[in-house]
Motif scaffolding. Structure first.
Motif, PDB file in Angstrom:
ATOM      1  N   PHE B  82       0.824  -1.206   0.000  1.00 60.05           N
ATOM      2  CA  PHE B  82       0.000   0.000   0.000  1.00 60.05           C
ATOM      3  C   PHE B  82       0.859   1.257   0.000  1.00 60.05           C
ATOM      4  CE2 PHE B  82      -2.441   3.302   2.280  1.00 60.05           C
ATOM      5  CZ  PHE B  82      -3.463   3.424   1.364  1.00 60.05           C
ATOM      6  N   LYS B  83       0.469   2.275  -0.808  1.00 57.02           N
ATOM      7  CA  LYS B  83       1.193   3.545  -0.828  1.00 57.02           C
ATOM      8  C   LYS B  83       0.286   4.636  -0.272  1.00 57.02           C
ATOM      9  CE  LYS B  83       4.004   2.675  -4.924  1.00 57.02           C
ATOM     10  NZ  LYS B  83       3.395   2.309  -6.202  1.00 57.02           N
ATOM     11  N   PRO B  84       0.566   5.122   0.923  1.00 57.85           N
ATOM     12  CA  PRO B  84      -0.325   6.121   1.523  1.00 57.85           C
ATOM     13  C   PRO B  84      -0.078   7.501   0.946  1.00 57.85           C
ATOM     14  CG  PRO B  84       1.474   5.656   2.994  1.00 57.85           C
ATOM     15  CD  PRO B  84       1.691   4.794   1.804  1.00 57.85           C
ATOM     16  N   SER B  85      -0.358   7.689  -0.320  1.00 53.10           N
ATOM     17  CA  SER B  85      -0.046   8.964  -0.951  1.00 53.10           C
ATOM     18  C   SER B  85      -1.263   9.475  -1.707  1.00 53.10           C
ATOM     19  CB  SER B  85       1.117   8.769  -1.928  1.00 53.10           C
ATOM     20  OG  SER B  85       1.056   9.736  -2.941  1.00 53.10           O
ATOM     21  N   MET B  86      -1.499  10.775  -1.608  1.00 56.41           N
ATOM     22  CA  MET B  86      -2.624  11.364  -2.313  1.00 56.41           C
ATOM     23  C   MET B  86      -2.191  12.012  -3.627  1.00 56.41           C
ATOM     24  SD  MET B  86      -4.677  12.858   0.919  1.00 56.41           S
ATOM     25  CE  MET B  86      -6.332  13.097   0.282  1.00 56.41           C
ATOM     26  N   ALA B  87      -0.949  11.732  -4.040  1.00 58.02           N
ATOM     27  CA  ALA B  87      -0.500  12.270  -5.325  1.00 58.02           C
ATOM     28  C   ALA B  87      -1.352  11.658  -6.424  1.00 58.02           C
ATOM     29  CB  ALA B  87       0.970  11.939  -5.534  1.00 58.02           C
ATOM     30  N   GLU B  88      -1.771  12.479  -7.384  1.00 57.71           N
ATOM     31  CA  GLU B  88      -2.655  11.993  -8.445  1.00 57.71           C
ATOM     32  C   GLU B  88      -1.831  11.375  -9.572  1.00 57.71           C
ATOM     33  OE1 GLU B  88      -6.319  12.936  -9.166  1.00 57.71           O
ATOM     34  OE2 GLU B  88      -6.392  12.941  -6.985  1.00 57.71           O
ATOM     35  N   ILE B  89      -2.225  10.179  -9.977  1.00 55.47           N
ATOM     36  CA  ILE B  89      -1.540   9.540 -11.099  1.00 55.47           C
ATOM     37  C   ILE B  89      -2.595   8.979 -12.046  1.00 55.47           C
ATOM     38  CG2 ILE B  89       0.552   8.890  -9.833  1.00 55.47           C
ATOM     39  CD1 ILE B  89      -0.770   6.049  -9.680  1.00 55.47           C
ATOM     40  N   GLU B  90      -2.143   8.539 -13.209  1.00 54.79           N
ATOM     41  CA  GLU B  90      -3.068   7.847 -14.098  1.00 54.79           C
ATOM     42  C   GLU B  90      -2.879   6.355 -13.918  1.00 54.79           C
ATOM     43  OE1 GLU B  90      -2.964   9.208 -18.131  1.00 54.79           O
ATOM     44  OE2 GLU B  90      -3.811  11.140 -17.554  1.00 54.79           O
ATOM     45  N   TYR B  91      -3.989   5.653 -13.676  1.00 54.35           N
ATOM     46  CA  TYR B  91      -3.910   4.226 -13.376  1.00 54.35           C
ATOM     47  C   TYR B  91      -3.451   3.454 -14.611  1.00 54.35           C
ATOM     48  CZ  TYR B  91      -5.491  -0.482 -12.134  1.00 54.35           C
ATOM     49  OH  TYR B  91      -5.561  -1.829 -11.874  1.00 54.35           O
ATOM     50  N   ALA B  92      -2.491   2.550 -14.395  1.00 51.47           N
ATOM     51  CA  ALA B  92      -1.996   1.772 -15.525  1.00 51.47           C
ATOM     52  C   ALA B  92      -1.954   0.285 -15.189  1.00 51.47           C
ATOM     53  CB  ALA B  92      -0.607   2.265 -15.921  1.00 51.47           C
ATOM     54  N   GLY B  93      -2.726  -0.137 -14.200  1.00 50.49           N
ATOM     55  CA  GLY B  93      -2.695  -1.537 -13.782  1.00 50.49           C
ATOM     56  C   GLY B  93      -3.589  -2.413 -14.633  1.00 50.49           C
ATOM     57  N   SER B  94      -3.880  -3.608 -14.129  1.00 52.85           N
ATOM     58  CA  SER B  94      -4.545  -4.569 -15.002  1.00 52.85           C
ATOM     59  C   SER B  94      -6.074  -4.506 -14.949  1.00 52.85           C
ATOM     60  CB  SER B  94      -4.068  -5.981 -14.673  1.00 52.85           C
ATOM     61  OG  SER B  94      -4.484  -6.329 -13.382  1.00 52.85           O
ATOM     62  N   TYR B  95      -6.666  -3.655 -14.140  1.00 52.19           N
ATOM     63  CA  TYR B  95      -8.124  -3.556 -14.127  1.00 52.19           C
ATOM     64  C   TYR B  95      -8.558  -2.601 -15.240  1.00 52.19           C
ATOM     65  CZ  TYR B  95     -12.893  -2.949 -12.425  1.00 52.19           C
ATOM     66  OH  TYR B  95     -14.250  -2.912 -12.318  1.00 52.19           O
ATOM     67  N   ALA B  96      -9.056  -3.205 -16.319  1.00 52.84           N
ATOM     68  CA  ALA B  96      -9.247  -2.449 -17.565  1.00 52.84           C
ATOM     69  C   ALA B  96     -10.229  -1.291 -17.417  1.00 52.84           C
ATOM     70  CB  ALA B  96      -9.711  -3.400 -18.661  1.00 52.84           C
ATOM     71  N   LEU B  97     -11.267  -1.466 -16.591  1.00 53.00           N
ATOM     72  CA  LEU B  97     -12.314  -0.448 -16.546  1.00 53.00           C
ATOM     73  C   LEU B  97     -11.843   0.877 -15.970  1.00 53.00           C
ATOM     74  CD1 LEU B  97     -15.432  -2.528 -15.479  1.00 53.00           C
ATOM     75  CD2 LEU B  97     -14.869  -1.614 -17.725  1.00 53.00           C
ATOM     76  N   LEU B  98     -10.736   0.884 -15.240  1.00 55.57           N
ATOM     77  CA  LEU B  98     -10.270   2.141 -14.655  1.00 55.57           C
ATOM     78  C   LEU B  98      -8.964   2.608 -15.292  1.00 55.57           C
ATOM     79  CD1 LEU B  98     -11.072   1.684 -10.851  1.00 55.57           C
ATOM     80  CD2 LEU B  98     -12.185   3.214 -12.467  1.00 55.57           C
ATOM     81  N   ARG B  99      -8.533   1.931 -16.361  1.00 55.17           N
ATOM     82  CA  ARG B  99      -7.254   2.302 -16.947  1.00 55.17           C
ATOM     83  C   ARG B  99      -7.291   3.749 -17.450  1.00 55.17           C
ATOM     84  NH1 ARG B  99      -5.481  -2.395 -20.199  1.00 55.17           N
ATOM     85  NH2 ARG B  99      -5.492  -3.393 -18.161  1.00 55.17           N
ATOM     86  N   ASP B 100      -6.213   4.463 -17.209  1.00 56.69           N
ATOM     87  CA  ASP B 100      -6.050   5.875 -17.590  1.00 56.69           C
ATOM     88  C   ASP B 100      -6.917   6.834 -16.777  1.00 56.69           C
ATOM     89  OD1 ASP B 100      -4.293   4.980 -19.482  1.00 56.69           O
ATOM     90  OD2 ASP B 100      -5.818   4.877 -21.056  1.00 56.69           O
ATOM     91  N   VAL B 101      -7.626   6.319 -15.795  1.00 62.50           N
ATOM     92  CA  VAL B 101      -8.407   7.220 -14.938  1.00 62.50           C
ATOM     93  C   VAL B 101      -7.462   7.836 -13.913  1.00 62.50           C
ATOM     94  CG1 VAL B 101     -10.212   7.291 -13.176  1.00 62.50           C
ATOM     95  CG2 VAL B 101     -10.546   5.957 -15.265  1.00 62.50           C
ATOM     96  N   ARG B 102      -7.672   9.152 -13.636  1.00 60.57           N
ATOM     97  CA  ARG B 102      -6.833   9.818 -12.634  1.00 60.57           C
ATOM     98  C   ARG B 102      -7.298   9.422 -11.249  1.00 60.57           C
ATOM     99  NH1 ARG B 102      -3.688  13.765 -14.327  1.00 60.57           N
ATOM    100  NH2 ARG B 102      -3.618  14.629 -12.229  1.00 60.57           N
ATOM    101  N   MET B 103      -6.345   9.105 -10.401  1.00 60.67           N
ATOM    102  CA  MET B 103      -6.688   8.675  -9.039  1.00 60.67           C
ATOM    103  C   MET B 103      -5.463   8.875  -8.154  1.00 60.67           C
ATOM    104  SD  MET B 103      -6.502   4.557  -9.603  1.00 60.67           S
ATOM    105  CE  MET B 103      -7.823   4.551 -10.785  1.00 60.67           C
TER     106      MET B 103
END
Lengths: 348, 560
Positions: B82-103
């Motif tokens: 777990f990374k306790p950070s609120m820095a906003e990034i674009e998701y690039a993991g394997s869950y396709a429905l949220l890919r490229d979503v800012r979080m």
């Protein structure tokens, strides 16, 4: 009440006889129990090996359909193997204790929680000796001084927390919680898609979630969420003849298009459950209900203040724009908030 | 209660066996001596044959302890990823429905644990289920201690430690729930922000200090992370150790029964019986939570999406243990003072901070209030059967009823949609119910307790039903009664009965006298020794084997 004072209509018969268990009297039953326990323990290595196989062999995205529900195969199988292995260890240990370990109950004595009087007196005497030896009785300032010095040390500890956050002085509040990024001429754009809204885009009864156009510029900064948590709005179009628009707010709207803060005045949830016919807006978190056809006054629920209304007009190209920031702070109440300026039923 | 099985006098198990007198030198002498020479193990270990009594209700606290251990174990695994950070990034993991979503990185790493780390979702789900179980088990354990009077002297301090554990458990759970920074937990934080702001005088300062400025800022998740994995677990560990140490020192309470007194304790030895039973039970609790993590989905944050201050879902609710606060917040009338240039937000402060404060303070003070009312200063190691303390039991059930009403109010929207009733009506109803239902619950509970006392007395004096219906020569039917064993009769009559305080040389205030009369009111007097003797005598001459009673005309006097 101690036992002595208690009246006992039936005398204490003393501890019950200890009945032997089946496994105590029947060696075959004991052997059966023994075999069951060993079998449970022997199943654990099998399950552990199954766990390892699942860990390395089952692909991450494989699915498992059981009883009509879809499970992630890896998660479920890892859990089932590890879960049953753990459970079997527990059941085996308890079965062992219950059927094979000696189950003779034993009796212990209780003693009062207090120490024996001699011990208490000795501690008190020791305390006295120690206090005398410390010279604190004759030189009283030692005690007061030490207590005062230790007490004072709390101050640096507490004061060093003063930088936990900025201080919400009047000046700071005016820049932060009492202000949003709305300003004169800022266009209203749709939430998520950032399309500027024109008055002609809205039909009567429609509600649109919107943001200020300048929010997008903040996207890569830490300010983005803070700004969004205050600036989010809803834009509604109602038939001007079916709503009450107070004199002072005549020019806050464009042909029945009104704009309100989306942030609930109760504890700050974004509100957008729109009851088109009644013009009521309901907060999904705690069900505060606001009448958008009546300057956002509260008609139900725990919220105490009207939804702040954002004055809007149209610019030269016909786009809806803000006429300025909200006239009152948006969102939940805070102590220093001057809430006499909020709109109340009957205000003009 | 359990009756001893009939004994077969010829059973080989009943033969008197003498333990072997000459003990061979234990094989463990070597290692034990080695360690003892260095750290005095024999003195440290104390009595490993310490007696613990056996009863199912004593397991509830164990479940709480074990789920805490499970939380520590699974929590360590989660901290690795777990990374306790609120820095906003674009998701690039394997869950396709949220890919490229800012979080936030916190949310992205939670998705990572759920989708890309093998076993990660399982551990996350075990952790969440264990947290639910931790609070639930603490609650059930606390109720057990309350209803049996186990909080009485000398255990008041341990009760207070328990209340501390309970309150910190709620905060710990809430902090953990907030960490993934998903839409639901972010909404929870938004609520907490409103709650903190509502504190009169210092609310805004508290908000700015907690969040490092305005909501949400970028600091709250890292700070809650520290609170969740270091500060509160550390405090919990310390308090749990103190709780256990006092348990060992006081020795466990036990239920009344033949041979059991305030001066003794009857049960099984810690070693080996409870090592096996309690150790085994740990694995059972662990196994069950693992199975729950395997097959019951919990907190599927990927369906909620990342936190977005302009979005929320209808039906948003906190985890179950915060439901009562949620309910209070929902049904509170919208009272707010606007004095001069200030705002006093009672509609948020009272049901939030106020209600939690009231609950924890009330719980912590209860042992002292009850002792003050009853004037009881003696030590208690035998538990009360709840029926024998009707007012306490009534207060406890009233408290539960009040909690339940607040808790139900936390789902007023769900109640309205599921039962097709008006949301407003549910809210108005609950505003009344939180006050009225506890009163009704108290009255009903006290009546039930007194009826049970009467039934106990009846049983002692007239024996138990034999299930044999006898027809007499006149054609009437009656049921034969068999006298109770002395063990059972003793168990049903040994309890102390609350007595009203009488000013006896000592000054007793009016309020205290009234309360003490109220506390003792309505008790069914226990049968006296004379009544018991008389009943035995009747049984002996009339019924011979048993005491017969006519079924019609059920008044207990008729049969004699």
């Amino acid at each position: 009440m101690s036992d002595k004072e208690l009246d006992l209509p039936v005398p204490d018969p003393g501890l019950e006889e200890h009945p032997p268990r089946f496994t105590d009297v029947d060696p075959a039953a004991a052997d059966r129990s023994y075999r069951q326990i060993v079998a449970m323990l022997a199943a654990v290595p099998v399950l552990v090996i199954a766990f390892l196989v699942v860990y390395f062999a089952v692909p991450r995205d494989a699915e498992l359909i059981l009883f009509g529900s879809t499970f992630k195969m890896q998660t479920t199988l890892l859990g089932l193997t590890a879960g049953f292995a753990t459970l079997l260890i527990g059941i085996a240990a308890i079965a062992w204790a219950r059927s094979l370990m000696s189950d003779e109950e034993i009796v212990g004595e209780r003693h009062g929680a207090a120490s024996p009087p001699e011990a208490r007196e000795r501690v008190l005497a020791d305390l006295e000796i120690g206090i005398d030896a410390s010279a604190i009785r004759r030189r009283k300032l030692l005690g007061t001084g030490m207590a005062g010095a230790l007490g004072m040390m709390l101050l640096p500890a507490v004061v060093s927390l003063a930088d936990l956050g900025p201080w919400p002085t009047a000046e700071e509040r005016a820049k932060t919680i009492e202000k949003t990024i709305w300003a004169e001429g800022v266009r209203l754009v749709t939430d998520v898609t950032n399309v500027p809204l024109k008055a002609t885009d809205l039909v009567v009864g429609q509600l649109v979630n919107a943001q200020p156009e300048n929010l997008e510029h903040l996207e890569d900064s830490a300010e983005y969420q803070i700004a969004k948590a205050k600036a989010s709005i809803i834009v509604v179009r109602m038939d001007p003849n079916s709503i009450k628009i107070p004199e002072s707010r005549r020019d806050w709207q464009v042909d029945g298009i009104l704009c309100y803060s989306k942030i609930c005045t109760h504890v700050g949830c974004p509100i957008s459950l729109w009851e088109q016919q009644t013009h009521h807006l309901l907060c999904p978190c705690h069900q505060s209900t606001f009448d958008l056809g009546n300057s956002g006054v509260v008609v139900f629920g725990p919220a105490a203040r009207s939804l702040p209304q954002l004055p809007i007009t149209t610019d030269a190209q016909g786009y809806l724009v803000a006429r300025g920031d909200f006239t009152v702070p948006v969102g939940p109440s805070f102590f220093e908030r001057d809430s006499l300026k909020d709109f109340q039923e009957g205000d003009r | 209660m359990a009756k001893p099985a009939e004994l077969n006098p010829d059973s080989p198990a009943l033969e008197v066996k003498t333990p072997p007198t000459s003990r061979e030198t234990s094989k463990l002498a070597g290692p034990v001596t080695w360690v003892d020479d260095r750290i005095g193990l024999a003195k440290l270990a104390g009595n490993i044959r310490k007696v613990f009594p056996d009863h199912w209700s004593f397991l509830l606290g164990e479940i709480a302890l074990y789920s805490f251990i499970i939380l520590l174990l699974t929590g360590v695994f989660l901290t690795i990823w777990f990374k306790p950070s609120m820095a906003e990034i674009e998701y690039a993991g394997s869950y396709a429905l949220l890919r490229d979503v800012r979080m936030s990185e916190a949310f992205a790493s939670t998705l990572n644990i759920s989708f890309d780390i093998r076993g990660g979702l399982l551990v996350r789900q075990i952790h969440h289920w264990a947290a639910m179980l931790f609070v639930a088990a603490m609650t059930a354990h606390m109720l057990r201690v309350f209803f049996t009077g186990a909080f009485r002297k000398p255990r008041e301090l341990n009760w207070i430690i328990g209340v501390g554990l309970f309150s910190m458990g709620l905060v710990e759970g809430f902090a953990g729930y907030s960490l993934p920074d998903d839409l639901l937990s972010g909404t929870g934080l938004r609520f907490v922000d409103g709650l903190i702001r509502s504190i009169p005088l210092i609310g805004t300062w508290a908000e700015f200090f907690v969040f490092g400025g305005e909501f949400p800022g970028t600091l709250i998740i890292p700070r809650l992370y520290m609170v969740h994995i270091l500060l509160i677990p550390g405090l919990l560990l310390g308090l749990i150790s103190a709780h256990m140490a006092l348990l060992v020192y006081h020795k466990h309470t036990h239920w009344p029964g033949p041979g059991r007194t305030n001066r003794n304790i009857q049960g099984y030895p810690f070693f080996p019986i409870y090592v096996a039973k309690a150790g085994g039970f740990f694995f059972i609790v662990f196994g069950v939570t693992v199975l729950m993590g395997a097959v019951f989905q919990i907190n599927p944050v990927w369906l909620y999406g990342p936190y977005n201050p302009s979005q929320v879902t209808a039906g948003s609710q906190p985890d179950w243990y915060m439901g009562f606060v949620e309910g209070a917040i929902r049904i509170m009338p919208n009272w707010e003072w606007h004095l001069g240039h200030t705002t006093w937000s009672w509609n948020v402060f009272l049901p939030g901070v106020g209600l939690m404060g009231l609950l924890f303070t009330g719980l912590a003070l209860y042992p002292f209030i009850e002792a003050w009312i009853t004037g009881d200063t003696s030590e208690h190691h035998l538990l009360d059967r709840p029926r024998n303390a009707p007012v306490r039991t009534g207060i406890g059930v009233a408290g539960m009823a009040c909690y339940a009403m607040f808790w139900l109010a936390g789902g007023n929207d769900i109640l309205a949609t599921q039962f097709h009733v008006s949301l407003n009506a549910v809210t108005y109803f609950m505003r009344v119910a939180v006050f009225v239902v506890p009163v009704l619950a108290f009255i009903v509970t006290k009546r039930i307790c007194l009826s049970l006392q009467r039934a106990d007395k009846e049983r002692v004096l007239h024996g138990s039903e034999s299930n044999i219906i006898v027809r007499n020569p006149e054609g009437g039917f009656s049921e034969a009664h068999v006298p109770l064993s002395q063990e059972e009769a003793y168990t049903l009559t040994r309890h102390p009965q609350p007595k009203a305080l009488v000013p006896n040389g000592v000054k007793v205030g009016r309020v205290r006298q009234t309360l003490s009369r109220w506390y003792a009111d309505g008790q069914v007097p226990k049968p006296t020794a004379a009544e018991v003797a008389e009943a035995e005598h009747h049984g002996a001459i009339e019924g011979g084997e048993g005491d017969e009673r006519v079924l019609e005309g059920s008044d207990s006097g008729d049969a004699h």
